[in-house]
Design a protein around this motif. Structure first.
Motif, PDB file in Angstrom:
ATOM      1  N   PHE A  10      45.517  45.893  29.443  1.00 40.56           N
ATOM      2  CA  PHE A  10      44.415  44.951  29.265  1.00 40.56           C
ATOM      3  C   PHE A  10      44.072  44.381  30.641  1.00 40.56           C
ATOM      4  CE2 PHE A  10      44.541  43.627  24.529  1.00 40.56           C
ATOM      5  CZ  PHE A  10      44.875  44.925  24.152  1.00 40.56           C
ATOM      6  N   THR A  11      42.869  44.621  31.103  1.00 43.83           N
ATOM      7  CA  THR A  11      42.494  44.258  32.469  1.00 43.83           C
ATOM      8  C   THR A  11      41.131  43.566  32.486  1.00 43.83           C
ATOM      9  OG1 THR A  11      43.623  46.259  33.231  1.00 43.83           O
ATOM     10  CG2 THR A  11      42.199  45.139  34.821  1.00 43.83           C
ATOM     11  N   LEU A  12      41.029  42.467  33.226  1.00 49.02           N
ATOM     12  CA  LEU A  12      39.735  41.824  33.461  1.00 49.02           C
ATOM     13  C   LEU A  12      38.946  42.657  34.459  1.00 49.02           C
ATOM     14  CD1 LEU A  12      40.751  38.051  33.658  1.00 49.02           C
ATOM     15  CD2 LEU A  12      39.212  39.089  31.976  1.00 49.02           C
ATOM     16  N   THR A  13      37.809  43.121  34.046  1.00 49.21           N
ATOM     17  CA  THR A  13      36.990  43.974  34.922  1.00 49.21           C
ATOM     18  C   THR A  13      35.781  43.228  35.486  1.00 49.21           C
ATOM     19  OG1 THR A  13      35.764  44.776  32.990  1.00 49.21           O
ATOM     20  CG2 THR A  13      37.678  46.069  33.707  1.00 49.21           C
ATOM     21  N   GLY A  14      35.409  42.094  34.892  1.00 48.64           N
ATOM     22  CA  GLY A  14      34.253  41.332  35.384  1.00 48.64           C
ATOM     23  C   GLY A  14      34.626  40.377  36.496  1.00 48.64           C
ATOM     24  N   LYS A  15      33.614  39.857  37.147  1.00 49.88           N
ATOM     25  CA  LYS A  15      33.813  38.867  38.211  1.00 49.88           C
ATOM     26  C   LYS A  15      33.724  37.487  37.574  1.00 49.88           C
ATOM     27  CE  LYS A  15      31.915  41.840  41.820  1.00 49.88           C
ATOM     28  NZ  LYS A  15      30.871  41.976  42.877  1.00 49.88           N
ATOM     29  N   VAL A  16      34.905  36.898  37.361  1.00 51.51           N
ATOM     30  CA  VAL A  16      34.980  35.605  36.664  1.00 51.51           C
ATOM     31  C   VAL A  16      34.196  34.536  37.417  1.00 51.51           C
ATOM     32  CG1 VAL A  16      36.548  33.827  35.774  1.00 51.51           C
ATOM     33  CG2 VAL A  16      37.200  36.242  35.688  1.00 51.51           C
ATOM     34  N   GLN A  17      34.233  34.563  38.777  1.00 47.56           N
ATOM     35  CA  GLN A  17      33.551  33.561  39.580  1.00 47.56           C
ATOM     36  C   GLN A  17      32.046  33.569  39.332  1.00 47.56           C
ATOM     37  OE1 GLN A  17      35.464  35.954  40.582  1.00 47.56           O
ATOM     38  NE2 GLN A  17      37.094  35.251  42.012  1.00 47.56           N
ATOM     39  N   GLY A  19      30.793  34.359  36.389  1.00 41.48           N
ATOM     40  CA  GLY A  19      30.568  34.145  34.980  1.00 41.48           C
ATOM     41  C   GLY A  19      30.705  35.404  34.127  1.00 41.48           C
ATOM     42  N   ASP A  20      31.250  36.473  34.714  1.00 42.55           N
ATOM     43  CA  ASP A  20      31.443  37.736  33.964  1.00 42.55           C
ATOM     44  C   ASP A  20      32.925  37.868  33.629  1.00 42.55           C
ATOM     45  OD1 ASP A  20      31.532  40.235  32.882  1.00 42.55           O
ATOM     46  OD2 ASP A  20      30.653  41.282  34.606  1.00 42.55           O
ATOM     47  N   CYS A  21      33.251  37.694  32.357  1.00 38.40           N
ATOM     48  CA  CYS A  21      34.655  37.741  31.926  1.00 38.40           C
ATOM     49  C   CYS A  21      34.959  39.003  31.114  1.00 38.40           C
ATOM     50  CB  CYS A  21      34.974  36.488  31.104  1.00 38.40           C
ATOM     51  SG  CYS A  21      34.858  34.956  32.034  1.00 38.40           S
ATOM     52  N   SER A  22      34.278  40.100  31.426  1.00 42.79           N
ATOM     53  CA  SER A  22      34.517  41.358  30.703  1.00 42.79           C
ATOM     54  C   SER A  22      35.935  41.854  30.967  1.00 42.79           C
ATOM     55  CB  SER A  22      33.509  42.419  31.162  1.00 42.79           C
ATOM     56  OG  SER A  22      32.179  41.994  30.940  1.00 42.79           O
ATOM     57  N   PHE A  23      36.484  42.528  29.968  1.00 44.27           N
ATOM     58  CA  PHE A  23      37.811  43.124  30.172  1.00 44.27           C
ATOM     59  C   PHE A  23      37.863  44.501  29.511  1.00 44.27           C
ATOM     60  CE2 PHE A  23      38.649  42.078  25.878  1.00 44.27           C
ATOM     61  CZ  PHE A  23      39.853  42.641  25.482  1.00 44.27           C
ATOM     62  N   SER A  24      38.875  45.282  29.896  1.00 43.61           N
ATOM     63  CA  SER A  24      38.988  46.675  29.442  1.00 43.61           C
ATOM     64  C   SER A  24      40.351  46.894  28.800  1.00 43.61           C
ATOM     65  CB  SER A  24      38.815  47.629  30.627  1.00 43.61           C
ATOM     66  OG  SER A  24      39.136  48.957  30.251  1.00 43.61           O
ATOM     67  N   ILE A  25      40.361  47.714  27.747  1.00 43.96           N
ATOM     68  CA  ILE A  25      41.608  48.151  27.111  1.00 43.96           C
ATOM     69  C   ILE A  25      41.780  49.636  27.413  1.00 43.96           C
ATOM     70  CG2 ILE A  25      42.862  48.464  24.957  1.00 43.96           C
ATOM     71  CD1 ILE A  25      41.280  46.176  23.765  1.00 43.96           C
ATOM     72  N   SER A  26      42.859  49.991  28.076  1.00 40.24           N
ATOM     73  CA  SER A  26      43.142  51.405  28.377  1.00 40.24           C
ATOM     74  C   SER A  26      44.332  51.875  27.556  1.00 40.24           C
ATOM     75  CB  SER A  26      43.418  51.590  29.870  1.00 40.24           C
ATOM     76  OG  SER A  26      44.560  50.845  30.268  1.00 40.24           O
ATOM     77  N   ASN A  27      44.393  53.182  27.344  1.00 37.87           N
ATOM     78  CA  ASN A  27      45.492  53.769  26.564  1.00 37.87           C
ATOM     79  C   ASN A  27      45.698  53.005  25.262  1.00 37.87           C
ATOM     80  OD1 ASN A  27      47.661  55.434  25.867  1.00 37.87           O
ATOM     81  ND2 ASN A  27      49.146  54.244  27.062  1.00 37.87           N
TER      82      ASN A  27
END
Length: 305
Positions: A10-17, A19-27
């Motif tokens: 589980f990884t945050l992929t967006g730029k939180v600063q 306002g982008d809090c997107s994240f990714s689920i791998s495997n």
């Protein structure tokens, strides 16, 4: 603190600063399935967006199907098809092939059903050979970076080939002819490579000695005579063809001088026995004659008195 099962996946992929809090689920794993909600914790500000939750489901990717899976014939072109069934999320599959067989032509296309689901299909044209018998062929389908595959073992049918060997004192050697001493025994071995298993027979002219369906057939020539010195044929046949191999047998009789020496030895033994009998008989005759003369003298002396 975060769940041990999500670390590294589980990884945050967006730029939180920004306002982008997107994240990714791998495997993705079955345990990842469930309801997710977005939550913010910033100092004294803590808030969960429970009114706008995300439902995540995890399903196994369907394995592709390879057809046909039946018998292949060496030297005969055939088209094999790999069908990638639609993924539940509607992702399209990218198909690749693996194996040692030579692919002569490949055609990839898609088919959409009435529900809008897309099926990916790949056709390949191959001409199998004997070398590819029992080798694997794999079809791999990749959906958005995740792959699944299916494999089959190629069943390539081909006509028989024959190898004739004659086990000798110095090992087993392949030969077209073999010399045998009269009275000896020799084995003729016929090895057959075929698919399906061939019917094998050993014959001499029109006379068939033995017949069977297997990979090896041995003909035993026992106590051979001069009449056995002919050409023997091993014939192998299956549904895709037939082939034969021959071996010429030469029977060697004992040389004349050896036969003569053997006869002389027998004669000497016979004479020795006769001579020994004579030596034993002569003294016995002399003793008998001596006793006879003694009895005669005694009889004459009695008459005189």
């Amino acid at each position: 603190m975060v769940s041990e099962g999500t670390k590294g996946r589980f990884t945050l992929t967006g730029k939180v600063q920004e306002g982008d809090c997107s994240f990714s689920i791998s495997n993705a794993q079955p345990a990842d399935q469930g309801i997710y909600e977005f939550r913010i914790e910033n100092g004294d500000t803590k808030y969960s967006y429970s009114w706008n939750k995300l439902s995540v489901s995890v399903t196994d990717l369907p394995e592709p199907t390879i057809s046909p899976v039946g018998e292949l014939i060496a030297g005969k072109p055939i088209t094999l098809t790999c069908t990638a069934h639609p993924a539940p999320q509607g992702c399209k599959g990218n198909i690749t092939w693996g194996g040692r067989i030579n692919i002569e032509n490949i055609s990839n296309y898609e088919r959409e059903d009435q529900a809008g689901k897309v099926t990916s299909i790949s056709d390949i044209t191959v001409t199998p050979s004997q070398r590819e018998h029992n080798s694997p062929l794999t079809c791999t389908v990749t959906y958005s970076g995740v792959s699944t595959n299916s494999s089959i073992t190629l069943d390539v049918q081909y006509p028989p080939s024959v190898t004739i060997t004659v086990p000798g004192h110095n090992g087993t050697y392949e030969n077209k002819s073999v010399a045998v001493i009269e009275g000896d025994t020799k084995l003729l071995r016929c090895e057959v490579n075929s698919n399906p298993v061939a019917e094998i027979s050993w014959s001499r002219g029109d006379e068939i000695f033995i017949r069977t369906s297997q990979k090896r057939l041995i003909l035993a020539l026992e106590n051979v005579s001069v009449a056995d010195g002919v050409t023997y044929t091993c014939l192998a046949r299956n549904t895709h063809g037939s082939v034969s191999g021959t071996v010429s047998v030469t029977v060697e009789s004992l040389p004349h001088d050896k036969k003569t020496n053997h006869l002389i030895i027998l004669m000497i033994r016979g004479l020795s026995i006769l001579a020994l009998s004579g030596i034993i008989a002569v003294p016995a005759v002399l003793v008998m004659r001596y006793r006879e003369k003694r009895r005669q003298r005694q009889a004459e002396g009695n008459l005189t008195e």
